[in-house]
Design an enzyme around this catalytic site. Structure first.
Site, PDB file in Angstrom:
ATOM      1  N   ASP A   1       1.327  -1.021  -0.186  1.00  0.00           N
ATOM      2  CA  ASP A   1       0.009  -0.166  -0.424  1.00  0.00           C
ATOM      3  C   ASP A   1       1.097   1.352  -0.417  1.00  0.00           C
ATOM      4  O   ASP A   1       2.279   0.876   0.439  1.00  0.00           O
ATOM      5  CB  ASP A   1      -0.981   0.114   1.175  1.00  0.00           C
ATOM      6  CG  ASP A   1      -2.037   1.140   1.265  1.00  0.00           C
ATOM      7  OD1 ASP A   1      -2.488   1.664  -0.009  1.00  0.00           O
ATOM      8  OD2 ASP A   1      -1.797   1.832   2.644  1.00  0.00           O
TER       9      ASP A   1
ATOM     10  N   ASP B   1      -0.610   5.494   0.488  1.00  0.00           N
ATOM     11  CA  ASP B   1      -0.185   6.031   1.760  1.00  0.00           C
ATOM     12  C   ASP B   1      -0.430   5.367   3.190  1.00  0.00           C
ATOM     13  O   ASP B   1      -1.244   4.501   2.857  1.00  0.00           O
ATOM     14  CB  ASP B   1      -2.298   6.785   1.471  1.00  0.00           C
ATOM     15  CG  ASP B   1      -1.907   7.006  -0.254  1.00  0.00           C
ATOM     16  OD1 ASP B   1      -0.787   8.044  -0.093  1.00  0.00           O
ATOM     17  OD2 ASP B   1      -2.754   6.819  -1.006  1.00  0.00           O
TER      18      ASP B   1
END
Length: 221
Positions: free
Chosen positions: A7, A9
């Site tokens: 991932d 953010d």
């Protein structure tokens, strides 16, 4: 072969590029602060709570792309990446990526944030493969709409499987798979891999990881 999914953010970055992009455009007076800032904050809080309507958010986030020529958007984005994103790269992010690359693992960033914002961030981090929400384009300009399935929640699994299929791969192509994420929104994909890892997790993911015996790490120290 092994698969390493990241991932972006609040995982590889110590912040949210989607939120920061809208704030940047407000700072540049491209977007009206009075109209956009409260909505941007509201959507971010919904995301953190796991209640975000992704299509409502994408309408908010992608419409501004359609109002300006691509050349001008590219100029703003370059400034944004240099001033706002580079300082947010988590201190441990590059080391984690390098460890998987040294093992010759297939490394992919998979993010709900749109590819216009995230493609240069993936390049900055040295990861060749990116699965992101895709803004629709016509004749090289953005329409303000999304194309395909947003790379969000269970949509990340769908988008990943589409990507694997396009590269003549399946889950069975990998002896082991990792997914590194901070967010409760990523629980569907975290449950799908052989090695889920919670990275600086939100409260919900932290509790789930503890109960499930998943590793909990920080890339910010």
């Amino acid at each position: 072969m092994k698969l390493a999914l990241f991932d972006l953010d609040n995982t590889l970055l110590a912040g949210d590029s989607d939120f920061q992009w809208a704030q940047f455009l407000i700072e540049q007076q491209v977007l009206d602060r009075e109209v956009y800032e409260a909505r941007n904050i509201e959507f971010y809080e919904q995301y953190k709570a796991g209640t975000l309507d992704i299509h409502e958010f994408l309408d908010f986030q992608l419409k501004p792309l359609s109002r300006h020529p691509r050349e001008q958007l590219n100029t703003w984005r370059s400034d944004f990446i240099e001033r706002k994103i580079a300082p947010l790269i988590a201190p441990g992010a590059r080391e984690l990526i390098a460890r998987h690359q040294a093992e010759k693992d297939l490394c992919i960033i998979i993010t709900a944030t749109n590819s216009f914002v995230t493609a240069p961030i993936a390049r900055m981090l040295g990861i060749d493969h990116l699965i992101a929400t895709e803004p629709e384009q016509k004749n090289g300009e953005f329409t303000g709409r999304v194309t395909g399935i947003p790379s969000f929640q269970a949509g990340k699994i769908t988008r990943l499987e589409q990507w694997l299929d396009a590269h003549n791969l399946t889950w069975l192509s990998f002896l082991q798979s990792w997914f590194y994420s901070d967010s409760l929104n990523d629980l569907p994909l975290l449950k799908r891999v052989t090695h889920p890892v919670a990275v600086d997790p939100d409260a919900t993911l932290h509790e789930h990881a503890k109960k499930s015996g998943w590793p909990i790490i920080s890339l910010r120290q």
